[in-house]
Design a protein around this motif. Sequence first.
Motif, PDB file in Angstrom:
ATOM      1  N   GLN A   8       0.948  -1.082   0.017  1.00  0.00           N
ATOM      2  CA  GLN A   8       0.104   0.073  -0.075  1.00  0.00           C
ATOM      3  C   GLN A   8       0.839   1.300   0.067  1.00  0.00           C
ATOM      4  N   LEU A   9       2.198   1.224  -0.536  1.00  0.00           N
ATOM      5  CA  LEU A   9       2.929   2.456  -0.411  1.00  0.00           C
ATOM      6  C   LEU A   9       2.158   3.351  -1.385  1.00  0.00           C
ATOM      7  N   ALA A  10       2.305   4.588  -0.866  1.00  0.00           N
ATOM      8  CA  ALA A  10       1.603   5.757  -1.661  1.00  0.00           C
ATOM      9  C   ALA A  10       1.999   6.019  -2.934  1.00  0.00           C
ATOM     10  N   GLY A  11       1.319   6.525  -3.874  1.00  0.00           N
ATOM     11  CA  GLY A  11       1.686   6.965  -5.242  1.00  0.00           C
ATOM     12  C   GLY A  11       1.720   6.064  -6.218  1.00  0.00           C
ATOM     13  N   ASN A  12       1.839   4.900  -5.980  1.00  0.00           N
ATOM     14  CA  ASN A  12       1.558   3.675  -6.826  1.00  0.00           C
ATOM     15  C   ASN A  12       2.926   3.642  -7.837  1.00  0.00           C
ATOM     16  N   LEU A  13       4.167   4.265  -7.253  1.00  0.00           N
ATOM     17  CA  LEU A  13       5.209   4.298  -8.220  1.00  0.00           C
ATOM     18  C   LEU A  13       6.430   3.549  -7.672  1.00  0.00           C
ATOM     19  N   SER A  14       6.234   2.877  -6.393  1.00  0.00           N
ATOM     20  CA  SER A  14       7.210   2.482  -5.681  1.00  0.00           C
ATOM     21  C   SER A  14       8.060   1.341  -6.068  1.00  0.00           C
ATOM     22  N   GLY A  15       7.454   0.699  -6.939  1.00  0.00           N
ATOM     23  CA  GLY A  15       7.954  -0.567  -7.461  1.00  0.00           C
ATOM     24  C   GLY A  15       8.902  -0.186  -8.896  1.00  0.00           C
ATOM     25  N   GLU A  16       8.558   0.834  -9.533  1.00  0.00           N
ATOM     26  CA  GLU A  16       8.989   1.319 -10.612  1.00  0.00           C
ATOM     27  C   GLU A  16      10.370   1.688 -10.537  1.00  0.00           C
ATOM     28  N   ALA A  17      11.082   1.973 -11.639  1.00  0.00           N
ATOM     29  CA  ALA A  17      12.492   1.877 -12.003  1.00  0.00           C
ATOM     30  C   ALA A  17      13.152   3.317 -11.208  1.00  0.00           C
ATOM     31  N   VAL A  18      14.582   3.293 -11.582  1.00  0.00           N
ATOM     32  CA  VAL A  18      15.327   4.369 -11.027  1.00  0.00           C
ATOM     33  C   VAL A  18      14.801   5.796 -11.544  1.00  0.00           C
ATOM     34  N   LEU A  19      14.859   6.797 -10.821  1.00  0.00           N
ATOM     35  CA  LEU A  19      14.407   8.077 -11.434  1.00  0.00           C
ATOM     36  C   LEU A  19      15.598   9.087 -11.745  1.00  0.00           C
ATOM     37  N   GLY A  20      16.798   8.528 -11.274  1.00  0.00           N
ATOM     38  CA  GLY A  20      17.867   9.233 -11.721  1.00  0.00           C
ATOM     39  C   GLY A  20      19.253   8.657 -11.037  1.00  0.00           C
ATOM     40  N   TYR A  78      27.562  13.849   2.204  1.00  0.00           N
ATOM     41  CA  TYR A  78      26.829  13.742   0.759  1.00  0.00           C
ATOM     42  C   TYR A  78      26.176  15.073   0.322  1.00  0.00           C
ATOM     43  N   ARG A  79      26.338  16.048   1.225  1.00  0.00           N
ATOM     44  CA  ARG A  79      25.933  17.449   1.014  1.00  0.00           C
ATOM     45  C   ARG A  79      26.763  18.016  -0.103  1.00  0.00           C
ATOM     46  N   SER A  80      26.442  17.899  -1.382  1.00  0.00           N
ATOM     47  CA  SER A  80      27.223  18.453  -2.515  1.00  0.00           C
ATOM     48  C   SER A  80      26.251  18.854  -3.597  1.00  0.00           C
ATOM     49  N   LYS A  81      26.675  19.680  -4.482  1.00  0.00           N
ATOM     50  CA  LYS A  81      26.037  19.984  -5.661  1.00  0.00           C
ATOM     51  C   LYS A  81      25.454  18.697  -6.374  1.00  0.00           C
ATOM     52  N   ARG A  82      26.164  17.744  -6.154  1.00  0.00           N
ATOM     53  CA  ARG A  82      26.047  16.629  -7.056  1.00  0.00           C
ATOM     54  C   ARG A  82      24.795  15.882  -6.611  1.00  0.00           C
ATOM     55  N   THR A  83      24.567  15.659  -5.312  1.00  0.00           N
ATOM     56  CA  THR A  83      23.415  15.299  -4.561  1.00  0.00           C
ATOM     57  C   THR A  83      22.182  15.932  -4.712  1.00  0.00           C
ATOM     58  N   ILE A  84      22.467  17.198  -4.684  1.00  0.00           N
ATOM     59  CA  ILE A  84      21.220  18.213  -4.816  1.00  0.00           C
ATOM     60  C   ILE A  84      20.718  18.032  -6.280  1.00  0.00           C
ATOM     61  N   GLU A  85      21.495  18.024  -7.459  1.00  0.00           N
ATOM     62  CA  GLU A  85      21.063  17.796  -8.704  1.00  0.00           C
ATOM     63  C   GLU A  85      20.413  16.550  -8.745  1.00  0.00           C
ATOM     64  N   LEU A  86      21.166  15.627  -8.228  1.00  0.00           N
ATOM     65  CA  LEU A  86      20.141  14.271  -8.387  1.00  0.00           C
ATOM     66  C   LEU A  86      18.960  14.239  -7.963  1.00  0.00           C
ATOM     67  N   LEU A  87      18.715  14.881  -6.724  1.00  0.00           N
ATOM     68  CA  LEU A  87      17.364  14.945  -6.066  1.00  0.00           C
ATOM     69  C   LEU A  87      16.436  15.577  -6.957  1.00  0.00           C
ATOM     70  N   TRP A  88      16.865  16.775  -7.448  1.00  0.00           N
ATOM     71  CA  TRP A  88      16.090  17.652  -8.494  1.00  0.00           C
ATOM     72  C   TRP A  88      15.810  16.700  -9.714  1.00  0.00           C
ATOM     73  N   GLN A  89      16.868  15.965 -10.231  1.00  0.00           N
ATOM     74  CA  GLN A  89      16.433  15.053 -11.378  1.00  0.00           C
ATOM     75  C   GLN A  89      15.441  14.009 -11.253  1.00  0.00           C
TER      76      GLN A  89
END
Length: 296
Positions: A23-35, A156-167
């Motif tokens: 019942q994980l919300a959003g029905n996307l939980s089992g899908e592929a990598v997002l970035g 992990y507080r770096s520009k790369r991590t922020i970019e990955l989150l936004w991706q």
Amino acid sequence: MQPVTLEENAYHEGAAALPPASQLAGNLSGEAVLGRIGPLLVRLARSKQEIAAAQSIRYKVFYQEMGARPPAAGALEERDADRFDAICDHLLVIDSSLPGAEQDRIVGTYRLLPQEEAAAAGGFYSEDEFELKALVARHPGRRFLELGRSCVLPPYRSKRTIELLWQGIWAYCRRKKIDVMTGCASFPGTVPAMHAEALSFLHHFCAAEGSWQVRANPARYMPMDLMPEEAIVARQALFAMPPLIKGYLRLGAKFADGCVIDREFGTTDVLVVLPVEQISDRYISYYGAEAERFAG
């Protein structure tokens, strides 16, 4: 962010029960990598264990590092949890180079609450602080997404991590056909005057207008116009902003009228309003080009 946080207004109800994995919300939980960037990848939580791991990271950042006051149940379990966790999608940053089980490789998280899930639960989390319900009602044809509880472990507080989150967020928005992103962002401390120039900059130059106008709830409203417009030095004001708020500004975000003091978290909160159509073209190109292949 001071740590990297998009903290919301918070009312906590202790360590709320986790939803069944089915019942994980959003029905996307089992899908592929997002970035993906190097060994770091971003995807949604796929199990109760992964959500619990994300809650543990939030506890370390918000309570142990930033000094928020945990409820008794949360302190006992060393997890930051509330009733919204059961209806949200949990975006995870995972370092695939680390040893151990997948949940032990989680190094960052962001909580995502789509409008349909919020409606079923009685509203968005941020409605405790801001008149978000009225804003949503003015845009019946738009799909809103509330973002919050963002945190990343110190190494992990770096520009790369922020970019990955936004991706990941951009790919998620594409999949879910999101039209508007919103959520609370925080300044440290409970004295707005300590952030007079930054808050005044947001009030005078970055206020949501027209049909996007929204206010803090009257009982909690604190003014943001603490300095006259002509006294603000833009460079100084921007330098004083928490990094997450700077990031939203770069994307083209606007802000609600009034801030709110959250004494439990020890923060001064502002509400971000970011229609997807208003995101700066150069950032759509920057994040969208790589995220597009993860959005299908």
